[in-house]
Design a protein around this motif. Structure first.
Motif, mmCIF file in Angstrom:
data_model
loop_
_atom_site.group_PDB
_atom_site.id
_atom_site.type_symbol
_atom_site.label_atom_id
_atom_site.label_comp_id
_atom_site.label_asym_id
_atom_site.label_seq_id
_atom_site.Cartn_x
_atom_site.Cartn_y
_atom_site.Cartn_z
ATOM 1 N N LYS A 141 -5.012 59.557 60.594
ATOM 2 C CA LYS A 141 -6.126 59.238 61.479
ATOM 3 C C LYS A 141 -6.728 57.879 61.149
ATOM 4 O O LYS A 141 -7.066 57.104 62.044
ATOM 5 C CB LYS A 141 -7.194 60.332 61.349
ATOM 6 N N ASP A 197 -5.963 59.809 66.381
ATOM 7 C CA ASP A 197 -7.348 60.259 66.452
ATOM 8 C C ASP A 197 -7.519 61.529 67.277
ATOM 9 O O ASP A 197 -8.619 61.980 67.505
ATOM 10 C CB ASP A 197 -8.234 59.145 67.019
ATOM 11 N N TYR A 198 -6.432 62.091 67.748
ATOM 12 C CA TYR A 198 -6.551 63.182 68.716
ATOM 13 C C TYR A 198 -5.559 64.283 68.376
ATOM 14 O O TYR A 198 -4.362 64.035 68.325
ATOM 15 C CB TYR A 198 -6.316 62.589 70.112
ATOM 16 N N VAL A 199 -6.060 65.481 68.092
ATOM 17 C CA VAL A 199 -5.147 66.602 67.873
ATOM 18 C C VAL A 199 -5.035 67.356 69.179
ATOM 19 O O VAL A 199 -6.010 67.822 69.740
ATOM 20 C CB VAL A 199 -5.583 67.504 66.700
ATOM 21 N N TYR A 206 -1.759 62.998 68.457
ATOM 22 C CA TYR A 206 -1.514 61.825 69.305
ATOM 23 C C TYR A 206 -2.571 60.779 68.974
ATOM 24 O O TYR A 206 -3.549 61.063 68.276
ATOM 25 C CB TYR A 206 -1.630 62.186 70.785
ATOM 26 N N SER A 207 -2.370 59.584 69.514
ATOM 27 C CA SER A 207 -3.374 58.554 69.344
ATOM 28 C C SER A 207 -3.914 58.152 70.707
ATOM 29 O O SER A 207 -3.164 57.736 71.579
ATOM 30 C CB SER A 207 -2.778 57.339 68.652
ATOM 31 N N VAL A 252 -11.530 67.183 59.826
ATOM 32 C CA VAL A 252 -10.967 65.920 60.319
ATOM 33 C C VAL A 252 -11.011 65.875 61.846
ATOM 34 O O VAL A 252 -11.411 64.877 62.437
ATOM 35 C CB VAL A 252 -9.515 65.736 59.836
ATOM 36 N N TYR A 253 -10.574 66.952 62.483
ATOM 37 C CA TYR A 253 -10.533 66.995 63.945
ATOM 38 C C TYR A 253 -11.370 68.172 64.446
ATOM 39 O O TYR A 253 -10.995 69.322 64.291
ATOM 40 C CB TYR A 253 -9.107 67.192 64.450
#
Lengths: 151, 382
Positions: A41, A49-51, A72-73, A100-101
């Motif tokens: 991340k 930055d994206y789960v 993904y980003s 984190v997410y």
């Protein structure tokens, strides 16, 4: 995105992390999952930055539950990096990705509810789709349905 | 209980109430467990699962094609896009190609579905705001015309079950494209009418602007997708990012919001419909007149569904459904049934930040914030 490059980068930056490749996925030891996620991340090159999808699979014959995470980003618009974590069926504990997410919150609750993977340090690990008094985890492969003897 | 004191030193208490599960504003059976201080929300927990039928386990107990009609019942407003995502996942798993004409038909159906979904959402959002059923009826009037098209092509208005692996079920009937052309030509007029009625309306602006603001960072971090994400100003549209199917052949913009409030989400949907019309106009010009509608490999899967076995492996495919990222994760063990079948439902995950968006606003605002997320309980509960 080259998966071997990602593997090498992870191993270079997180000492002691054991990552193995299987197909297009990376299999991470559960103790290093959070560090690997934080690295992917925060790293300038990846910025995952994206789960997107957090789920689990019950491999009854092989004796483990597998948690599958697609990262993904949104910033760099690339992906996915697939992180898989394997935990034994009789002690299915693994760290939660929620620190984190945030997006993993409901999905981990779902996979706890239906598959029985216990996510440690999850802020609110309760059943989400089944009712609270329900016993068992319906998506496990050895789950016995009440009506399965009926024609 | 939290205790607060008023200016007159009166003792007050917070109040815990349930909105739902049987409440018209929850769009189905959904419950919000709310703690109120006066009218202000201090805590909110969504409670779901009332419609749960373990869709995933049902699908794991039948053939791959057998669960295609079940996907219609996830997001029952947009059955075509559900079919689309599932077909893409199986095609990725088994390596099935899709002929040219079928690709165009698929994208056409997906964009028509987007029109249906967004039109209906705007109508129901206004319902939640108290404009009782006038905007919804205008929306229904337009939706009806598109549902007639779906009926002509698939035989069913809402549960279409139209996609097959490697193509679609049937070719377009005679005169179909002319009907699509008519809708595409008339839709902008309807949108103008809708906007004249709504966009500048003082009450709508007063109720929606600066309500339920979602920041860019939180939206990304909490996996919010679709119009809700773009209203917060994050440029992420899977049609542009993944370019699945043939979306790279069309020119369209990705509208973005600036504030991230309910008004932005409303207006963004109007703009997205205008872009969908642009895609449909280009599609009608480019579409090949004749051609295969299903590839030979797909035909095999459609003809003998119970004996059709994809190779061992796993696949994740995702599309930009009207509500956000709809994904299917499939694991095959080489048998005729999927070993694991998982749906990544957009409206379920978009609910994660419902509490964050509602805190500090009034209880009446929670209703429209929920309305602006755009949930369908068939998909949330599965």
């Amino acid at each position: 995105m080259n998966i071997e490059e990602i593997k090498a980068d992870i191993e270079k930056n997180i000492p002691g992390a054991s990552v193995t490749m299987e197909g297009d996925a990376l299999i991470v030891a559960k103790d290093h999952l959070l560090e690997v996620a934080r690295f992917l991340k925060g790293n300038e090159k990846y910025r995952m930055d994206y789960v997107s999808c957090v789920t689990g699979v019950d491999y009854l014959a092989k004796g483990y539950l597998e948690s599958v995470n697609h990262l993904y980003s949104m910033e760099k618009k690339h992906g996915p990096v697939i992180l898989k974590v394997r935990v034994p069926r009789d002690n299915p504990k693994m760290p939660s990705l929620v620190p984190v997410y945030r997006g993993a919150e409901f999905q981990e609750r779902e996979s706890y509810d239906l598959l029985g993977i216990v996510y440690e340090k999850h802020p609110d690990l309760r059943r989400i789709l089944m009712w609270d008094e329900f016993e068992g985890h319906p998506l496990r492969k050895d789950y016995v349905q009440e009506d399965q003897d009926l024609p | 209980m939290m205790e607060t004191t008023s200016a007159y030193k009166l003792e007050t208490q917070t109040l815990e109430i349930n909105i739902g599960p049987q409440h018209p504003s929850t769009h189905g059976v959904f419950r919000m467990n709310v703690v109120l201080d006066g009218e202000t929300i201090v805590k909110l927990k969504p409670v779901m699962g009332y419609l749960h039928r373990n869709h995933e386990q049902l699908a794991e107990n039948m053939s791959y094609l057998g669960s295609m009609p079940y996907t219609d019942r996830l997001d029952y407003i947009c059955s075509m896009t559900n079919n689309f995502a599932y077909a893409l996942a199986v095609e990725k798993l088994a390596g099935i190609d899709v002929p040219e004409r079928a690709q165009y038909i698929r994208v056409m159906m997906a964009e028509l579905t987007r029109l249906v979904n967004h039109t209906l959402l705007v109508g129901f959002l206004l319902n939640d705001l108290g404009a009782f059923f006038t905007p919804v009826l205008y929306a229904f009037r337009e939706r009806e015309k598109i549902l007639d098209l779906f009926e002509a092509v698939a035989g069913s208005r809402m549960m279409c079950n139209y996609f097959r692996f490697g193509g679609v079920k049937a070719d377009l009937p005679a005169g179909f494209l002319d009907r699509v052309k008519e809708i595409v030509n008339n839709y902008p007029k309807f949108l103008d009418e809708f906007e004249r009625l709504l966009s500048g309306n003082e009450i709508l602006q007063a109720r929606c602007q600066n309500v339920g603001i979602l920041s860019k960072e939180l939206a990304t971090n909490s996996s919010v997708t679709g119009p809700l994400l773009r209203a917060s100003g994050v440029n992420y549209d899977i049609r542009k990012v993944d370019k699945y199917s043939i979306y790279d052949r069309f020119e369209f913009r990705v509208p973005l919001g600036t504030v991230g409030d309910v008004y932005d989400r409303y207006y963004l949907r109007i703009l997205e419909m205008r872009e969908s019309i642009k895609i449909l106009q280009q599609l009608l010009k480019q579409m090949p007149e004749k051609g295969e509608i299903i590839s030979p490999k797909g035909m095999q899967a459609a003809k003998t569904p119970r004996n059709w076995k994809p190779p061992v492996g796993d696949a994740y495919a995702r599309i930009e459904a009207p509500k956000g990222e709809l994904g299917f994760y499939l694991v095959s063990d080489g048998s005729a049934k999927p070993y694991r079948y998982h749906v990544r439902p957009p409206s379920f995950i978009n609910l994660t930040i419902l509490e964050d968006m509602c805190l500090g606003y009034k209880i009446a605002d929670a209703i429209i914030i929920l309305g602006s997320i755009d949930i369908v309980l068939g998909e949330v509960d599965r």
